[in-house]
Design a protein around this motif. Structure first.
Motif, PDB file in Angstrom:
ATOM      1  N   CYS A   1      16.460  12.309  42.946  1.00  0.00           N
ATOM      2  CA  CYS A   1      17.620  12.127  42.121  1.00  0.00           C
ATOM      3  C   CYS A   1      17.454  12.946  40.656  1.00  0.00           C
ATOM      4  CB  CYS A   1      17.556  10.360  41.766  1.00  0.00           C
ATOM      5  SG  CYS A   1      19.091   9.936  40.796  1.00  0.00           S
ATOM      6  N   ASN A   2      18.440  13.508  40.390  1.00  0.00           N
ATOM      7  CA  ASN A   2      18.304  14.209  39.038  1.00  0.00           C
ATOM      8  C   ASN A   2      18.750  13.520  38.031  1.00  0.00           C
ATOM      9  OD1 ASN A   2      17.570  16.428  40.666  1.00  0.00           O
ATOM     10  ND2 ASN A   2      19.722  16.945  40.792  1.00  0.00           N
ATOM     11  N   GLN A   3      19.281  12.349  38.136  1.00  0.00           N
ATOM     12  CA  GLN A   3      19.407  11.382  36.927  1.00  0.00           C
ATOM     13  C   GLN A   3      18.810  10.204  37.101  1.00  0.00           C
ATOM     14  OE1 GLN A   3      24.141  11.615  37.949  1.00  0.00           O
ATOM     15  NE2 GLN A   3      23.848  11.828  35.752  1.00  0.00           N
ATOM     16  N   THR A   4      17.484  10.190  36.573  1.00  0.00           N
ATOM     17  CA  THR A   4      16.379   9.251  36.538  1.00  0.00           C
ATOM     18  C   THR A   4      16.826   8.306  35.544  1.00  0.00           C
ATOM     19  OG1 THR A   4      14.832  10.543  35.157  1.00  0.00           O
ATOM     20  CG2 THR A   4      14.692  10.727  37.524  1.00  0.00           C
ATOM     21  N   ASP A   5      17.522   8.779  34.425  1.00  0.00           N
ATOM     22  CA  ASP A   5      18.123   7.506  33.364  1.00  0.00           C
ATOM     23  C   ASP A   5      18.922   6.638  33.764  1.00  0.00           C
ATOM     24  OD1 ASP A   5      19.865   9.979  33.554  1.00  0.00           O
ATOM     25  OD2 ASP A   5      20.814   9.280  31.697  1.00  0.00           O
TER      26      ASP A   5
ATOM     27  N   GLU B   1      24.553  13.518  46.034  1.00  0.00           N
ATOM     28  CA  GLU B   1      24.439  12.404  45.290  1.00  0.00           C
ATOM     29  C   GLU B   1      23.581  11.321  45.919  1.00  0.00           C
ATOM     30  OE1 GLU B   1      29.374  11.566  43.967  1.00  0.00           O
ATOM     31  OE2 GLU B   1      28.555  10.947  45.886  1.00  0.00           O
ATOM     32  N   CYS B   2      22.750  10.819  44.878  1.00  0.00           N
ATOM     33  CA  CYS B   2      21.771   9.821  45.375  1.00  0.00           C
ATOM     34  C   CYS B   2      22.527   8.296  45.440  1.00  0.00           C
ATOM     35  CB  CYS B   2      20.460   9.722  44.368  1.00  0.00           C
ATOM     36  SG  CYS B   2      19.512   8.213  44.537  1.00  0.00           S
ATOM     37  N   MET B   3      22.353   7.801  46.527  1.00  0.00           N
ATOM     38  CA  MET B   3      23.113   6.485  46.886  1.00  0.00           C
ATOM     39  C   MET B   3      22.136   5.230  46.503  1.00  0.00           C
ATOM     40  SD  MET B   3      26.295   7.639  47.582  1.00  0.00           S
ATOM     41  CE  MET B   3      26.811   6.236  48.590  1.00  0.00           C
ATOM     42  N   TYR B   4      20.931   5.495  46.416  1.00  0.00           N
ATOM     43  CA  TYR B   4      20.291   4.389  46.476  1.00  0.00           C
ATOM     44  C   TYR B   4      19.870   3.882  45.130  1.00  0.00           C
ATOM     45  CZ  TYR B   4      16.893   1.165  48.617  1.00  0.00           C
ATOM     46  OH  TYR B   4      16.216  -0.100  48.943  1.00  0.00           O
ATOM     47  N   GLY B   5      19.693   2.580  44.740  1.00  0.00           N
ATOM     48  CA  GLY B   5      19.291   2.091  43.540  1.00  0.00           C
ATOM     49  C   GLY B   5      20.422   1.248  43.013  1.00  0.00           C
ATOM     50  N   HIS B   6      20.301   0.522  41.981  1.00  0.00           N
ATOM     51  CA  HIS B   6      21.034  -0.613  41.461  1.00  0.00           C
ATOM     52  C   HIS B   6      22.266  -0.039  40.843  1.00  0.00           C
ATOM     53  CE1 HIS B   6      18.643  -0.057  38.079  1.00  0.00           C
ATOM     54  NE2 HIS B   6      19.594  -0.376  37.348  1.00  0.00           N
ATOM     55  N   ARG B   7      22.474   1.264  40.269  1.00  0.00           N
ATOM     56  CA  ARG B   7      23.394   1.937  39.825  1.00  0.00           C
ATOM     57  C   ARG B   7      23.816   3.087  40.445  1.00  0.00           C
ATOM     58  NH1 ARG B   7      21.833   1.917  33.650  1.00  0.00           N
ATOM     59  NH2 ARG B   7      23.795   3.092  33.559  1.00  0.00           N
ATOM     60  N   GLY B   8      24.797   3.352  40.824  1.00  0.00           N
ATOM     61  CA  GLY B   8      25.023   4.635  41.898  1.00  0.00           C
ATOM     62  C   GLY B   8      26.336   4.775  42.192  1.00  0.00           C
ATOM     63  N   PRO B   9      26.783   5.867  42.925  1.00  0.00           N
ATOM     64  CA  PRO B   9      25.988   6.999  42.798  1.00  0.00           C
ATOM     65  C   PRO B   9      25.867   7.980  41.863  1.00  0.00           C
ATOM     66  CG  PRO B   9      28.079   7.393  43.883  1.00  0.00           C
ATOM     67  CD  PRO B   9      28.177   6.019  43.186  1.00  0.00           C
ATOM     68  N   HIS B  10      24.655   8.703  41.960  1.00  0.00           N
ATOM     69  CA  HIS B  10      24.611   9.744  40.860  1.00  0.00           C
ATOM     70  C   HIS B  10      23.930  10.953  41.582  1.00  0.00           C
ATOM     71  CE1 HIS B  10      21.893   6.172  40.801  1.00  0.00           C
ATOM     72  NE2 HIS B  10      20.975   7.068  41.324  1.00  0.00           N
ATOM     73  N   HIS B  11      23.925  12.369  40.707  1.00  0.00           N
ATOM     74  CA  HIS B  11      23.745  13.313  41.057  1.00  0.00           C
ATOM     75  C   HIS B  11      22.227  13.431  41.589  1.00  0.00           C
ATOM     76  CE1 HIS B  11      27.214  15.385  39.733  1.00  0.00           C
ATOM     77  NE2 HIS B  11      26.742  14.912  38.558  1.00  0.00           N
ATOM     78  N   GLY B  12      21.999  14.154  42.996  1.00  0.00           N
ATOM     79  CA  GLY B  12      20.709  14.217  43.419  1.00  0.00           C
ATOM     80  C   GLY B  12      20.450  15.658  43.774  1.00  0.00           C
TER      81      GLY B  12
ATOM     82  N   GLN C   1      12.282   7.574  44.683  1.00  0.00           N
ATOM     83  CA  GLN C   1      13.599   8.476  44.785  1.00  0.00           C
ATOM     84  C   GLN C   1      13.487   8.960  43.449  1.00  0.00           C
ATOM     85  OE1 GLN C   1      14.881   9.031  47.647  1.00  0.00           O
ATOM     86  NE2 GLN C   1      17.072   8.260  47.087  1.00  0.00           N
ATOM     87  N   TYR C   2      13.106   8.546  42.200  1.00  0.00           N
ATOM     88  CA  TYR C   2      12.938   9.002  41.044  1.00  0.00           C
ATOM     89  C   TYR C   2      11.725   9.756  40.353  1.00  0.00           C
ATOM     90  CZ  TYR C   2      12.412   4.269  39.168  1.00  0.00           C
ATOM     91  OH  TYR C   2      11.787   3.028  38.798  1.00  0.00           O
ATOM     92  N   ASP C   3      10.650   9.090  41.000  1.00  0.00           N
ATOM     93  CA  ASP C   3       9.266   9.568  40.252  1.00  0.00           C
ATOM     94  C   ASP C   3       8.920  10.725  41.110  1.00  0.00           C
ATOM     95  OD1 ASP C   3       9.267   7.887  38.447  1.00  0.00           O
ATOM     96  OD2 ASP C   3       8.187   6.218  39.391  1.00  0.00           O
ATOM     97  N   ASN C   4       9.152  10.838  42.429  1.00  0.00           N
ATOM     98  CA  ASN C   4       8.677  11.975  43.218  1.00  0.00           C
ATOM     99  C   ASN C   4       9.772  12.368  44.242  1.00  0.00           C
ATOM    100  OD1 ASN C   4       5.465  11.453  42.447  1.00  0.00           O
ATOM    101  ND2 ASN C   4       6.117   9.395  43.454  1.00  0.00           N
ATOM    102  N   CYS C   5       9.400  13.440  44.695  1.00  0.00           N
ATOM    103  CA  CYS C   5      10.446  14.184  45.967  1.00  0.00           C
ATOM    104  C   CYS C   5      10.167  13.091  47.204  1.00  0.00           C
ATOM    105  CB  CYS C   5      10.161  15.272  46.099  1.00  0.00           C
ATOM    106  SG  CYS C   5      10.928  16.681  44.897  1.00  0.00           S
ATOM    107  N   LEU C   6      11.190  12.601  47.812  1.00  0.00           N
ATOM    108  CA  LEU C   6      10.732  11.811  49.154  1.00  0.00           C
ATOM    109  C   LEU C   6      10.912  12.687  50.168  1.00  0.00           C
ATOM    110  CD1 LEU C   6      10.261   9.064  49.991  1.00  0.00           C
ATOM    111  CD2 LEU C   6      12.621   8.628  50.173  1.00  0.00           C
ATOM    112  N   THR C   7      10.005  12.836  50.916  1.00  0.00           N
ATOM    113  CA  THR C   7       9.957  13.949  52.101  1.00  0.00           C
ATOM    114  C   THR C   7      10.340  12.978  53.451  1.00  0.00           C
ATOM    115  OG1 THR C   7       8.168  15.251  50.786  1.00  0.00           O
ATOM    116  CG2 THR C   7       8.464  15.697  53.228  1.00  0.00           C
ATOM    117  N   TYR C   8      10.835  13.982  54.228  1.00  0.00           N
ATOM    118  CA  TYR C   8      11.346  13.406  55.539  1.00  0.00           C
ATOM    119  C   TYR C   8      10.935  14.583  56.729  1.00  0.00           C
ATOM    120  CZ  TYR C   8      14.453  10.612  52.705  1.00  0.00           C
ATOM    121  OH  TYR C   8      15.188  10.093  51.861  1.00  0.00           O
ATOM    122  N   ARG C   9      10.491  13.882  57.843  1.00  0.00           N
ATOM    123  CA  ARG C   9       9.778  14.966  58.766  1.00  0.00           C
ATOM    124  C   ARG C   9      10.660  14.301  60.277  1.00  0.00           C
ATOM    125  NH1 ARG C   9       5.306  13.627  55.836  1.00  0.00           N
ATOM    126  NH2 ARG C   9       4.389  15.494  54.758  1.00  0.00           N
ATOM    127  N   ARG C  10      11.159  15.467  60.871  1.00  0.00           N
ATOM    128  CA  ARG C  10      12.086  15.351  61.960  1.00  0.00           C
ATOM    129  C   ARG C  10      11.294  14.579  63.029  1.00  0.00           C
ATOM    130  NH1 ARG C  10      16.541  17.481  63.450  1.00  0.00           N
ATOM    131  NH2 ARG C  10      16.639  19.126  61.826  1.00  0.00           N
TER     132      ARG C  10
END
Length: 500
Positions: A204-208, A179-190, A253-262
């Motif tokens: 995030c899979n539910q950009t709408d 689940e995507c927890m970020y944004g003004h409406r959520g959570p939604h599928h990620g 979160q909804y336009d691109n994949c956000l990448t994380y590095r350890r």
């Protein structure tokens, strides 16, 4: 261990979802206290202890599982499917105690966490020059990614703030819901994709659910009203840097994949001046940023975990030469900036000459004679004295005074935080990285590194006549230790190379 128990339904789980949303990151909860006796256990034990009927034809007594050694029961329970353990824990108190054994739950964790076990730990999101700090932990029935933010400028001693970015459900055996927890409406599928061992991405899979008819500006204003209770105009000047970072995360979160590095926390050594770790520091108009302090022989280095458009995350912001100690005057009144600047520049010139001599010796040339350096004398008792540069005074051989020495910012040096310590342990020659917008024309400028105590240090930038105060991040991050000093050094090189 009790957290792992909850993953398979053993132990307290009621209200886990509400609690993690309400409280934020949590350590593993202790197991619920249990009664010393259990009616079911007493019944089983009574049946096992009942004497056999008299006579030679009586059946042999039955052996109860309760009579087996605990070590054998651990092996038996560890081999059972995780879905059977909740029912087994309800049999009796002894079984519940054994089912709280770490050996069992380490195996269950490997079974339940699936491939997501690789994302547990500390990460730096790839958000342009801004970077960030993400800690992925197991919390109840979830794996949660918590984004940590510095306190509001300029309150450097305040605790860190945090927000959940994503959540992975662990209730399923062969799959897990993201689940995507970020944004003004959520959570939604990620979606979470593990790129490689030390890199993963989220989307995030539910950009709408993020978009609004008014466009991005209206979306962002709505989010501000819901999250902050204020308008963009009210808080823009007060929290400009943070708003830029939040909007970058929000749109990524909804336009691109956000990448994380350890990333890893720095390893400690017995001869370190203070424990290494993460610190919150002031950076003028850029607000507060997160810096990682680590020790490398005779050098102390601060690496940016979060950055700004001038100096991006991953770059080494400050460095202190622990062999070049600078003695401050004993006076209570502020010394002048010119006196401070003079002694720091003298140390820089001394270092430059020594470097030239070493290069000349390496080329087989006769090194030029260096001018004799007068030995520094301590100031007279009760006198103000001059600032002095110590040649070759190692921090490991010069122990800091127990009570410290008075410290007052030189006249003319600006500071965003006037509530800085008025005593310090010791000071060293250092350099700070400066650059133009977009990390153009970077160069290292001389300055003064001030060690206040175990949890605070400072840096005076001669170029800007400004002072930065750094305060320790007092958060216990899970799965964040480096496997070896070599792995930590390699991590530093990698994150710096990404922004060079």
């Amino acid at each position: 261990m009790a957290v792992c128990a909850r993953l398979c339904g053993v132990g307290p789980s009621r209200g886990c979802r509400r609690r993690q949303q309400r409280q934020g990151p949590a350590e593993a909860a202790a197991a619920d206290s249990e009664p010393d006796t259990d009616p079911e256990e007493e019944r089983i034990e009574a049946g096992a202890a009942a004497p056999a009927g008299p006579g030679p034809g009586s059946p042999p007594p039955r052996c109860s599982l309760l009579e087996l050694p605990p070590e054998l029961l651990v092996e038996i329970f560890a081999s059972l499917p995780g879905t059977d353990l909740p029912s087994l824990a309800q049999v009796c108190t002894k079984f519940r105690r054994i089912l709280h054994t770490d050996t069992i739950w380490r195996r269950r964790c490997r079974e339940v966490l699936h491939r997501y076990r690789h994302i547990l730990g500390l990460w730096q999101p790839d958000i342009g020059p801004y970077g960030g700090l993400l800690n992925v932990v197991v919390d109840g029935f979830f794996i949660i990614g918590w984004m940590y933010l510095p306190p509001h400028d300029p309150h450097v001693d305040d605790p860190m703030r945090f927000k959940p970015l994503f959540r992975i459900h662990l209730m399923e055996r062969n799959a897990a819901t993201v689940e995507c927890m970020y944004g003004h409406r959520g959570p939604h599928h990620g979606h979470v994709q593990i790129v490689k061992k030390d890199e993963f991405s989220t989307k995030c899979n539910q950009t709408d659910h993020h978009r609004m008819a008014g466009g991005r500006q209206e979306e962002f204003r709505t989010w501000l009203r819901e999250e902050w209770g204020r308008t963009l105009e009210d808080i823009f000047h007060e929290h400009m840097q943070e708003l830029i970072l939040m909007k970058f995360i929000y749109t990524s979160q909804y336009d691109n994949c956000l990448t994380y590095r350890r990333i890893y926390l720095p390893p400690s050594h017995p001869d370190d001046l203070i424990p290494p770790g993460l610190f919150k520091g002031t950076y003028g108009s850029h607000g507060l940023e997160i810096v990682m302090l680590s020790f490398h022989g005779s050098l102390a280095r601060g690496t940016k975990v979060t950055g700004d458009p001038n100096i991006p995350a991953g770059q080494q912001t400050v460095e202190a030469d622990l062999t070049r100690r600078i003695q401050l005057p004993e006076a209570e009144s502020p010394h002048s900036f010119d006196a401070l600047s003079r002694v720091i520049l003298e140390v820089r010139e001394q270092l430059r000459q020594e470097q030239q001599e070493q290069e000349g010796e390496g080329c087989g040339q006769e090194p030029p004679p260096s001018p004799a350096q007068p030995q520094p004398e301590p100031p007279a008792e009760g006198a103000g004295g001059e600032l002095r540069g110590g040649e070759g005074e190692s921090a490991t051989t010069q122990q800091p005074p127990e009570s410290g020495q008075p410290f007052v910012l030189p006249a003319g040096v600006s500071s965003r935080n006037e509530d800085y310590p008025r005593t310090c342990r010791m000071c060293f020659y250092g350099t700070g990285l400066i650059a133009g917008h977009g990390f153009t024309s970077p160069e290292r400028t001389p300055g003064l590194f001030i060690l206040f105590d175990d949890d605070r240090f400072g840096f005076i930038w001669l170029e800007f006549k400004s002072f930065s105060l750094y305060s320790r991040v007092k958060v216990t991050f899970q799965n964040a230790d480096a496997p070896s000093p070599e792995a930590f050094d390699e991590m530093l090189k990698n994150i710096q190379a990404l922004t060079s």
